[in-house]
Design a protein around this motif. Sequence first.
Motif, PDB file in Angstrom:
ATOM      1  N   LEU A  66       0.840  -1.207   0.000  1.00 45.51           N
ATOM      2  CA  LEU A  66       0.000   0.000   0.000  1.00 45.51           C
ATOM      3  C   LEU A  66       0.871   1.251   0.000  1.00 45.51           C
ATOM      4  O   LEU A  66       0.601   2.207  -0.745  1.00 45.51           O
ATOM      5  N   GLU A 111      -4.767  -0.477  -6.037  1.00 41.49           N
ATOM      6  CA  GLU A 111      -5.017  -0.167  -4.625  1.00 41.49           C
ATOM      7  C   GLU A 111      -6.410  -0.601  -4.200  1.00 41.49           C
ATOM      8  O   GLU A 111      -6.614  -1.006  -3.051  1.00 41.49           O
ATOM      9  N   CYS A 112      -7.389  -0.510  -5.117  1.00 39.54           N
ATOM     10  CA  CYS A 112      -8.745  -0.971  -4.795  1.00 39.54           C
ATOM     11  C   CYS A 112      -8.729  -2.428  -4.342  1.00 39.54           C
ATOM     12  O   CYS A 112      -9.307  -2.787  -3.316  1.00 39.54           O
ATOM     13  N   LEU A 115      -6.719  -3.090  -1.004  1.00 43.62           N
ATOM     14  CA  LEU A 115      -7.482  -2.771   0.207  1.00 43.62           C
ATOM     15  C   LEU A 115      -8.484  -3.876   0.531  1.00 43.62           C
ATOM     16  O   LEU A 115      -8.722  -4.185   1.702  1.00 43.62           O
ATOM     17  N   ILE A 214     -14.899  -5.848   1.216  1.00 44.65           N
ATOM     18  CA  ILE A 214     -14.516  -5.155   2.455  1.00 44.65           C
ATOM     19  C   ILE A 214     -15.677  -5.134   3.444  1.00 44.65           C
ATOM     20  O   ILE A 214     -15.504  -5.430   4.636  1.00 44.65           O
ATOM     21  N   HIS A 244      -7.597   0.626   9.103  1.00 43.94           N
ATOM     22  CA  HIS A 244      -7.879   0.222   7.731  1.00 43.94           C
ATOM     23  C   HIS A 244      -9.174   0.849   7.226  1.00 43.94           C
ATOM     24  O   HIS A 244      -9.250   1.305   6.072  1.00 43.94           O
ATOM     25  N   VAL A 247      -8.738   4.484   6.124  1.00 41.77           N
ATOM     26  CA  VAL A 247      -8.099   4.566   4.810  1.00 41.77           C
ATOM     27  C   VAL A 247      -9.102   4.222   3.712  1.00 41.77           C
ATOM     28  O   VAL A 247      -9.186   4.917   2.684  1.00 41.77           O
ATOM     29  N   VAL A 248      -9.865   3.158   3.913  1.00 42.90           N
ATOM     30  CA  VAL A 248     -10.863   2.734   2.927  1.00 42.90           C
ATOM     31  C   VAL A 248     -11.902   3.826   2.687  1.00 42.90           C
ATOM     32  O   VAL A 248     -12.257   4.134   1.545  1.00 42.90           O
ATOM     33  N   TYR A 251     -10.384   6.770   0.694  1.00 45.92           N
ATOM     34  CA  TYR A 251     -10.013   6.407  -0.668  1.00 45.92           C
ATOM     35  C   TYR A 251     -11.230   6.169  -1.550  1.00 45.92           C
ATOM     36  O   TYR A 251     -11.373   6.782  -2.624  1.00 45.92           O
ATOM     37  N   ASN A 286      -2.024   7.963   5.046  1.00 45.53           N
ATOM     38  CA  ASN A 286      -1.966   6.513   5.248  1.00 45.53           C
ATOM     39  C   ASN A 286      -0.840   6.063   6.184  1.00 45.53           C
ATOM     40  O   ASN A 286      -1.092   5.355   7.170  1.00 45.53           O
TER      41      ASN A 286
END
Length: 315
Positions: A66, A111-112, A115, A214, A244, A247-248, A251, A286
Amino acid sequence: MAWGNQTFNSGFILLGIFNYSPTHIFLFSLVLGIFTVAFMGNTAMILLIYLDTQLHTPMYFLLSQLSLMDLMLVCTTVPKMAFNYMSGSKSISLAGCGAQIFFYVSLLGAECFLLATMAYDRYVAICHPLRYSVLMNQKIYCVMVVSSWTIGFLDGIIVIAVALSFPYCGAREIPHFFCDVPALLTLSCTTTLLFERLMFICCIIMLLFPVAVIIASYVHVIVAVIHMGSGEGRQKAFATCSSHLMVVGMYYGAAMFIYMRPVSDRSPTQDKMVSAFYTILTPMLNPLIYSLRNKEVSRAFMKMLGKSKSGEQIA
């Protein structure tokens, strides 16, 4: 009008995000400061995880990936923006524009899925701790990471191939600080409706599918944490998962706002502000989020600082 005359001979003009007023000069300086923190923070995170053997676990390997993606993402847009602003030049060649599109789209896509992989890792660690070494062994998490990079690069290749196949005419002024595809499409001499629909479908796959993974992972995690008997275990689980989720949220929220709206509904000012948030600010936040909220990362950082000070004293 020949396609080559429209595109290859002139490149494009990036209108940028700042002018030369005192306020914008201050904001530009602030962006450079954020870029510096993002560059140093993500580089430090990668080196820390690589050098500290106690961080050689699936979770921290994923975190290092990441950080690598964030480092590459922030270096894709900010250096060119800073060079143009300081030199007074606003031009970008076709090759430069294509490179920005490819790396930007590829890194966002990768990155999608990364995560989503990180969410699955937390699900296995908390809901199936006894089987963690089997379900997240080195082979499995390496395949997941390679798959994330591969899907991202394939997405980048498809988008750049189609985006640069359109004829672009007029002043070729992109109302953005980098070559963003939605902003570029506004310059096309022909209709881009079919490509917009293709991009929307890609966004559903690249954004909503990982989001579904997720959400499903964290629903199971929350249920498992609630039923934990140990207060200390519950607190540790919430600490790692909340980092986490922060961040999700940052983003995916920004990415959906940018890429899941039709071009006709876009505002250049809004797009530039939101893009700046998740291409410049998020890569800075991040490593800070993970280092400040994670005791193991903080311990490894203090350990490295201690070694550095000891070395200076000996010298």
